[in-house]
Design a protein around this motif. Structure first.
Motif, PDB file in Angstrom:
ATOM      1  N   ALA A  33      -5.971   9.328   3.071  1.00  0.00           N
ATOM      2  CA  ALA A  33      -4.695   8.747   3.510  1.00  0.00           C
ATOM      3  C   ALA A  33      -4.558   7.318   3.006  1.00  0.00           C
ATOM      4  O   ALA A  33      -3.481   6.910   2.542  1.00  0.00           O
ATOM      5  N   LEU A  34      -5.628   6.551   3.079  1.00  0.00           N
ATOM      6  CA  LEU A  34      -5.570   5.179   2.592  1.00  0.00           C
ATOM      7  C   LEU A  34      -5.295   5.139   1.095  1.00  0.00           C
ATOM      8  O   LEU A  34      -4.463   4.350   0.624  1.00  0.00           O
ATOM      9  N   ILE A  93     -13.085   4.988  -6.292  1.00  0.00           N
ATOM     10  CA  ILE A  93     -13.243   3.945  -5.278  1.00  0.00           C
ATOM     11  C   ILE A  93     -12.107   2.934  -5.409  1.00  0.00           C
ATOM     12  O   ILE A  93     -11.847   2.400  -6.491  1.00  0.00           O
ATOM     13  N   MET A  94     -11.426   2.701  -4.314  1.00  0.00           N
ATOM     14  CA  MET A  94     -10.337   1.734  -4.248  1.00  0.00           C
ATOM     15  C   MET A  94     -10.859   0.431  -3.661  1.00  0.00           C
ATOM     16  O   MET A  94     -11.442   0.417  -2.575  1.00  0.00           O
ATOM     17  N   GLN A  95     -10.672  -0.634  -4.392  1.00  0.00           N
ATOM     18  CA  GLN A  95     -11.027  -1.949  -3.869  1.00  0.00           C
ATOM     19  C   GLN A  95      -9.801  -2.573  -3.200  1.00  0.00           C
ATOM     20  O   GLN A  95      -8.715  -2.581  -3.777  1.00  0.00           O
ATOM     21  N   LEU A  96     -10.000  -3.063  -1.982  1.00  0.00           N
ATOM     22  CA  LEU A  96      -8.938  -3.766  -1.272  1.00  0.00           C
ATOM     23  C   LEU A  96      -9.373  -5.184  -0.955  1.00  0.00           C
ATOM     24  O   LEU A  96     -10.516  -5.413  -0.548  1.00  0.00           O
ATOM     25  N   THR A  97      -8.452  -6.133  -1.135  1.00  0.00           N
ATOM     26  CA  THR A  97      -8.653  -7.512  -0.710  1.00  0.00           C
ATOM     27  C   THR A  97      -7.665  -7.793   0.409  1.00  0.00           C
ATOM     28  O   THR A  97      -6.451  -7.670   0.212  1.00  0.00           O
ATOM     29  N   LEU A  98      -8.187  -8.121   1.588  1.00  0.00           N
ATOM     30  CA  LEU A  98      -7.354  -8.365   2.761  1.00  0.00           C
ATOM     31  C   LEU A  98      -7.352  -9.852   3.093  1.00  0.00           C
ATOM     32  O   LEU A  98      -8.411 -10.489   3.100  1.00  0.00           O
ATOM     33  N   LYS A 131     -11.260  -7.869  18.817  1.00  0.00           N
ATOM     34  CA  LYS A 131      -9.912  -8.388  18.688  1.00  0.00           C
ATOM     35  C   LYS A 131      -9.208  -7.744  17.493  1.00  0.00           C
ATOM     36  O   LYS A 131      -9.769  -7.634  16.406  1.00  0.00           O
ATOM     37  N   THR A 132      -7.954  -7.315  17.700  1.00  0.00           N
ATOM     38  CA  THR A 132      -7.182  -6.710  16.623  1.00  0.00           C
ATOM     39  C   THR A 132      -6.439  -7.784  15.842  1.00  0.00           C
ATOM     40  O   THR A 132      -5.774  -8.641  16.416  1.00  0.00           O
ATOM     41  N   MET A 133      -6.568  -7.719  14.514  1.00  0.00           N
ATOM     42  CA  MET A 133      -5.860  -8.639  13.622  1.00  0.00           C
ATOM     43  C   MET A 133      -4.910  -7.833  12.746  1.00  0.00           C
ATOM     44  O   MET A 133      -5.152  -6.662  12.457  1.00  0.00           O
ATOM     45  N   ILE A 134      -3.841  -8.466  12.321  1.00  0.00           N
ATOM     46  CA  ILE A 134      -2.942  -7.879  11.328  1.00  0.00           C
ATOM     47  C   ILE A 134      -3.124  -8.658  10.036  1.00  0.00           C
ATOM     48  O   ILE A 134      -2.803  -9.849   9.961  1.00  0.00           O
ATOM     49  N   LEU A 135      -3.672  -7.998   9.029  1.00  0.00           N
ATOM     50  CA  LEU A 135      -3.951  -8.629   7.749  1.00  0.00           C
ATOM     51  C   LEU A 135      -3.063  -8.033   6.663  1.00  0.00           C
ATOM     52  O   LEU A 135      -2.496  -6.950   6.828  1.00  0.00           O
ATOM     53  N   THR A 136      -2.967  -8.739   5.550  1.00  0.00           N
ATOM     54  CA  THR A 136      -2.146  -8.304   4.422  1.00  0.00           C
ATOM     55  C   THR A 136      -3.036  -7.819   3.284  1.00  0.00           C
ATOM     56  O   THR A 136      -4.062  -8.437   2.988  1.00  0.00           O
ATOM     57  N   VAL A 137      -2.640  -6.720   2.666  1.00  0.00           N
ATOM     58  CA  VAL A 137      -3.332  -6.242   1.472  1.00  0.00           C
ATOM     59  C   VAL A 137      -2.910  -7.128   0.312  1.00  0.00           C
ATOM     60  O   VAL A 137      -1.825  -6.967  -0.261  1.00  0.00           O
ATOM     61  N   LYS A 143      -0.611   0.022  -0.215  1.00  0.00           N
ATOM     62  CA  LYS A 143      -0.090  -0.687  -1.389  1.00  0.00           C
ATOM     63  C   LYS A 143      -0.221  -2.196  -1.185  1.00  0.00           C
ATOM     64  O   LYS A 143      -0.281  -2.674  -0.043  1.00  0.00           O
ATOM     65  N   THR A 144      -0.254  -2.926  -2.270  1.00  0.00           N
ATOM     66  CA  THR A 144      -0.305  -4.385  -2.203  1.00  0.00           C
ATOM     67  C   THR A 144       0.894  -4.909  -1.418  1.00  0.00           C
ATOM     68  O   THR A 144       2.023  -4.462  -1.603  1.00  0.00           O
ATOM     69  N   GLY A 145       0.616  -5.839  -0.526  1.00  0.00           N
ATOM     70  CA  GLY A 145       1.672  -6.454   0.282  1.00  0.00           C
ATOM     71  C   GLY A 145       1.834  -5.846   1.654  1.00  0.00           C
ATOM     72  O   GLY A 145       2.509  -6.430   2.513  1.00  0.00           O
ATOM     73  N   GLU A 146       1.232  -4.683   1.892  1.00  0.00           N
ATOM     74  CA  GLU A 146       1.371  -4.042   3.192  1.00  0.00           C
ATOM     75  C   GLU A 146       0.494  -4.699   4.246  1.00  0.00           C
ATOM     76  O   GLU A 146      -0.506  -5.352   3.935  1.00  0.00           O
TER      77      GLU A 146
END
Length: 323
Positions: A87-88, A24-29, A8-14, A93-96
Motif C-alpha cells: 500500500a505504501l 525498496i522505496m527510500q523515504l525521507t520524512l 506521541k503521534t507526529m504528522i510528518l511530510t514526505v 508520494k512526495t509532499g504527502e
C-alpha cells in the motif's frame, strides 16, 4: 525491558521518495523543525491506509542519528506482506503527510562492546546503516556485512559508496558477481568477550547467522537480532484468561488470540504488528505458564515469566493478567 516510552503521534511530510534497487522505496520524512532524537537501531511506527482499513507498521531508521532534520526509511515492496508495504509503495508520494509514532528502540547497540559485527540481509541493512553511523561517530571498531542476491538488488548502494566509513562495509552478492557471497566460516569473527553480533533481514537469513554464531560459541547476550516479520503460529488449545484489574474472565479459543478475545469483550490492548515483533501489546502477567510465540522478548525476559505478547502468545492453562 526495552525502550517503549515514546508513543506521541507526529504528522510528518514526505520530503523525498526514491524507488531504489531491489523493490525498496527510500523515504525521507521531515517535520516543521528538529525531530525527536533517536539512537541506532530505533524504528518508527507508520500509519498505513489500506482498503481493509488503517494499519500500523514498523520501519527502522536508516539515517545518521546525529541528523535531527529528517528520518530516512527503506521499505521493501514485499508480495508476502499483509498489505502495509504494498500500500505504501502504491500510495505514498512526495509532499504527502504521514502519521508517525516513536521513535522507539528495541535493538540498541551494546555500550560495552570492543568490536561490533553487523549482518544485514536485503532490507535488513536499514538499522545497520544507522548503527554504522553511530559507531563511526564513536570511533568504535565495526564491520558491516551487507548481503543481497545481486548488485542489481542492492539498495542504498549509491549512498554507501560515498559514506565516510565505506572501508568498514563489505558487500556480498549471492550470485558472486562483483562481490563474494557471505561465508560465515570466513566472515564471522571468533567469539570473544567484547565482540557483539547484530543481525537483521529475512527470517531464514537471520536464523542462519544466529545459529552459526551460537555454534561458534557466542553467548546469547552477545547476539542481537531484530525481525521485520515472523512466521507465527498463534493457534493451540483453548485456555482461560483472567484480567485482575478489570475482573474479567474470558476463554481464548484454538484459533483466537488474547488481544482479539479481550477486544471483543470491550477490553482493548493496543496491537500493531500482530506478529509478536514490535512489543506494543506486551502485558504484565501475574500468574500462569506462558507459551511464548513472539520474537520480541529476550530469553531472559521469557524466563522471568511475567510478560506476554498478547497478539500471538498463548498459555498452558489459566493465565492472570495485570489489566
Amino acid at each position: 525491558m526495552k525502550d517503549m516510552s515514546d508513543t506521541k503521534t507526529m504528522i510528518l511530510t514526505v520530503a523525498e521518495r526514491f524507488d531504489d534497487r531491489g523493490d525498496i522505496m527510500q523515504l525521507t520524512l521531515k517535520g516543521d523543525g528538529p525531530l525527536p532524537l533517536f539512537t541506532a537501531g530505533a524504528h518508527i511506527d507508520l500509519l498505513v491506509e489500506t482498503p481493509e482499513g488503517p494499519l500500523w507498521r514498523q520501519y527502522s531508521l536508516a539515517g545518521n542519528p546525529a541528523d535531527r532534520d529528517c528520518y530516512r526509511l527503506g521499505i521493501l515492496k514485499d508480495p508476502e506482506s499483509r498489505g502495509g508495504s504494498t500500500a505504501l509503495h502504491r500510495l505514498v508520494k512526495t509532499g504527502e503527510k504521514v502519521h508517525v509514532e516513536g521513535p522507539r528502540n528495541h535493538f540498541p547497540l551494546a555500550t560495552d562492546a570492543t568490536n561490533t559485527v553487523l549482518f544485514g540481509g536485503g532490507i535488513g541493512v536499514t538499522p545497520m546503516l544507522a548503527m554504522a553511523w553511530e559507531l563511526h561517530d564513536r570511533d568504535a571498531p565495526f564491520t558491516l556485512h551487507y548481503a543481497t542476491r545481486s548488485a542489481e538488488r542492492t539498495a542504498f548502494l549509491d549512498q554507501i559508496e560515498g559514506l565516510p566509513f565505506r572501508a568498514n562495509i563489505v558487500l556480498h552478492h549471492d550470485d558472486g558477481q562483483g562481490a563474494e557471497p557471505l561465508d560465515l566460516a570466513r566472515d564471522l569473527p571468533k567469539a570473544e568477550a567484547g565482540t557483539h553480533v547484530y543481525v537483521c533481514g529475512p527470517q531464514g537469513f537471520m536464523d542462519w547467522v544466529i545459529g552459526e554464531a551460537e555454534k561458534a560459541g557466542y553467548p546469547g547476550k552477545q547476539i542481537h537480532r531484530e525481525y521485520f516479520s515472523a512466521d507465527v503460529d498463534a493457534t493451540g488449545d483453548s485456555f482461560e484468561v483472567y484480567c485482575e484489574q478489570s475482573d474479567l474472565t474470558v476463554t481464548v479459543g484454538p484459533d483466537e488470540t488474547i488481544a482479539k478475545v479481550l477486544a471483543r469483550e470491550g477490553l482493548k490492548i493496543e496491537v500493531k504488528c500482530e506478529e509478536g515483533i514490535c512489543g506494543t501489546c506486551v502485558t504484565d502477567v501475574l500468574e500462569g505458564e506462558i507459551d511464548h510465540r513472539d520474537q520480541f522478548l529476550t530469553e531472559e525476559e521469557r524466563e522471568d515469566g511475567d510478560q506476554i505478547c498478547c497478539c500471538c502468545s498463548r498459555a498452558k492453562g489459566r493465565l492472570v493478567l495485570d489489566i
